[in-house]
Design an enzyme around this catalytic site. Structure first.
Site, PDB file in Angstrom:
ATOM      1  N   TYR A 162      11.312   9.358  -0.951  1.00 48.88           N
ATOM      2  CA  TYR A 162      10.021   9.213  -0.246  1.00 48.88           C
ATOM      3  C   TYR A 162       9.413   7.824  -0.479  1.00 48.88           C
ATOM      4  O   TYR A 162       8.944   7.172   0.457  1.00 48.88           O
ATOM      5  CB  TYR A 162       9.081  10.322  -0.716  1.00 48.88           C
TER       6      TYR A 162
ATOM      7  N   VAL B 285      -1.019   3.236   4.720  1.00 46.88           N
ATOM      8  CA  VAL B 285      -1.916   2.488   3.827  1.00 46.88           C
ATOM      9  C   VAL B 285      -1.567   1.003   3.720  1.00 46.88           C
ATOM     10  O   VAL B 285      -2.309   0.241   3.100  1.00 46.88           O
ATOM     11  CB  VAL B 285      -2.026   3.045   2.391  1.00 46.88           C
TER      12      VAL B 285
ATOM     13  N   LYS C 166       6.615   8.493   8.222  1.00 46.91           N
ATOM     14  CA  LYS C 166       6.627   9.962   8.313  1.00 46.91           C
ATOM     15  C   LYS C 166       6.930  10.436   9.741  1.00 46.91           C
ATOM     16  O   LYS C 166       7.408  11.554   9.937  1.00 46.91           O
ATOM     17  CB  LYS C 166       5.287  10.531   7.825  1.00 46.91           C
TER      18      LYS C 166
ATOM     19  N   SER D 295       3.015   5.266   5.519  1.00 42.47           N
ATOM     20  CA  SER D 295       3.059   6.614   6.109  1.00 42.47           C
ATOM     21  C   SER D 295       3.499   6.657   7.569  1.00 42.47           C
ATOM     22  O   SER D 295       3.725   7.745   8.089  1.00 42.47           O
ATOM     23  CB  SER D 295       1.690   7.280   5.979  1.00 42.47           C
TER      24      SER D 295
ATOM     25  N   TYR E  21      -5.090  11.810   9.174  1.00 40.81           N
ATOM     26  CA  TYR E  21      -5.641  12.639   8.093  1.00 40.81           C
ATOM     27  C   TYR E  21      -7.022  13.175   8.460  1.00 40.81           C
ATOM     28  O   TYR E  21      -7.195  13.676   9.576  1.00 40.81           O
ATOM     29  CB  TYR E  21      -5.682  11.852   6.764  1.00 40.81           C
TER      30      TYR E  21
HETATM   31  N1  GLN Z   1       3.366   5.728   0.059  1.00 43.44           N
HETATM   32  C1  GLN Z   1       2.001   6.109   0.277  1.00 43.44           C
HETATM   33  C2  GLN Z   1       1.629   7.274  -0.603  1.00 43.44           C
HETATM   34  O1  GLN Z   1       2.410   8.155  -0.725  1.00 43.44           O
HETATM   35  C3  GLN Z   1       1.817   6.468   1.711  1.00 43.44           C
HETATM   36  C4  GLN Z   1       0.406   6.933   2.012  1.00 43.44           C
HETATM   37  C5  GLN Z   1      -0.115   6.427   3.309  1.00 43.44           C
HETATM   38  O2  GLN Z   1       0.405   5.485   3.902  1.00 43.44           O
HETATM   39  N2  GLN Z   1      -1.220   6.993   3.741  1.00 43.44           N
HETATM   40  O3  GLN Z   1       0.576   7.348  -1.177  1.00 43.44           O
END
Ligand code: GLN
Length: 303
Positions: free
Chosen positions: A190, A256, A66, A63, A238
């Site tokens: 994505y 993650v 992003k 993430s 988050y």
């Molecule tokens: N690719 C992961 C997902 O979409 C990214 C989520 C994350 O890093 N928090 O679940």
């Protein structure tokens, strides 16, 4: 301030920490990563780079990507992007679908999965996934000043095969008219953006454009840098964003894969990696390391 000694101390303590959190396993390829890993890298405004631990071992940025797609989307669409995604912390898990129903398909912010899927969908407009991923890699490589940054195809495939929650989010968005491309096309892009592999050193270098300091890469305008940092501060972790702001006091974005990118405006870009996560899906030791570093250096956007 002896920053090298501070980093060595943090690195040694984190290497020995008994509670390392839990490695994400909903993307099978990520479950293979050794939880004993820990790395940290700090890129300073004067051009120095200081590191400790596994700072040159590549990991899945997930993430954290992003941040880069948001910068590209704002460059492409400007404020029009905000018609499709909000700017408020969600207070819910990164992959939650709950708010999408009563907020009519407008995700709360660009960093929860639903919001990031919309951002990727927005930059796909009129382009092939290959072009968008090429633009993303060019952006990241330019920011890092390093061409040796690639997409890990095994991680991308692994998430494509198991990403049912994200598929649900994408179809829900599409049902509300907030996904302009076929869900498979947006999700394919994505999943690949999340599968970029970087080392802490590369990531700290790539984050320098958010420092907005003289001599740093100038990839977006200073006012846009401030806004991206504001979103990282309020939404980057988050439903633990408030806790990260309280404990660390710097804009940050987690993934993650166990990575965190944080920015001390005008001073430093910091990347940390430890694969074990806490119950909010953020790196357990990574958050602790950021807290230690912020306390030792006094870096904080709150004075
Ligand atoms: N690719 C992961 C997902 O979409 C990214 C989520 C994350 O890093 N928090 O679940």
């Amino acid at each position: 301030m002896d920053l090298a000694a501070i980093l060595q101390g943090i690195g040694a303590d984190m290497a020995a920490a008994p509670d390392r959190g839990r490695v994400a396993d909903y993307i099978p390829e990520l479950a293979q990563v050794d939880p004993a890993r820990f790395g940290i890298a700090v890129a300073l405004a004067d051009g120095r780079m200081l590191t400790a631990g596994d700072a040159t071992v590549p990991f899945s940025i997930q993430s954290i990507s992003k941040v880069f797609t948001l910068a590209i989307a704002l460059g492409r669409l400007g404020d029009q992007l905000w018609a499709r995604v909000g700017r408020e912390p969600s207070g819910h898990a990164f992959n939650s679908i709950l708010q999408l129903e009563y907020e009519k398909g407008i995700p709360r912010n660009p960093f929860i999965n639903a919001g990031a899927i919309v951002v990727t969908d927005a930059i796909l407009a009129g382009h092939a996934p290959r072009e968008v991923l090429g633009e993303l890699l060019t952006f990241i490589r330019t920011a890092a000043g390093d061409d040796d940054i690639h997409i890990n195809q095994r991680v991308a495939r692994s998430e494509t095969e198991t990403g049912h929650r994200n598929m649900a989010l994408a179809h829900f968005l599409r049902a509300h008219g907030n996904l302009l491309n076929p869900p498979e096309k947006t999700l394919g892009t994505y999943f690949h953006q999340c599968a970029v592999d970087m080392t802490c050193t590369q990531l700290a270098r790539a984050g320098r454009f958010l420092m907005a300091a003289p001599g740093m890469p100038h990839l977006v305008s200073p006012s846009r840098v401030r806004r991206i940092n504001a979103l990282m501060m309020t939404c980057g972790h988050y439903d633990a964003s408030g806790d990260f702001a309280y404990r660390v006091g710097l804009p940050g974005k987690s993934g993650v894969g166990g990575g965190i990118l944080a920015v001390a405006p005008g001073r430093a870009s910091i990347a940390v990696w430890s694969p074990g996560l806490n119950d909010r899906g953020n790196s357990h030791l990574g958050s602790l390391a950021m807290e230690r570093l912020a306390r030792a250096t006094g870096w904080s956007v709150f004075g």
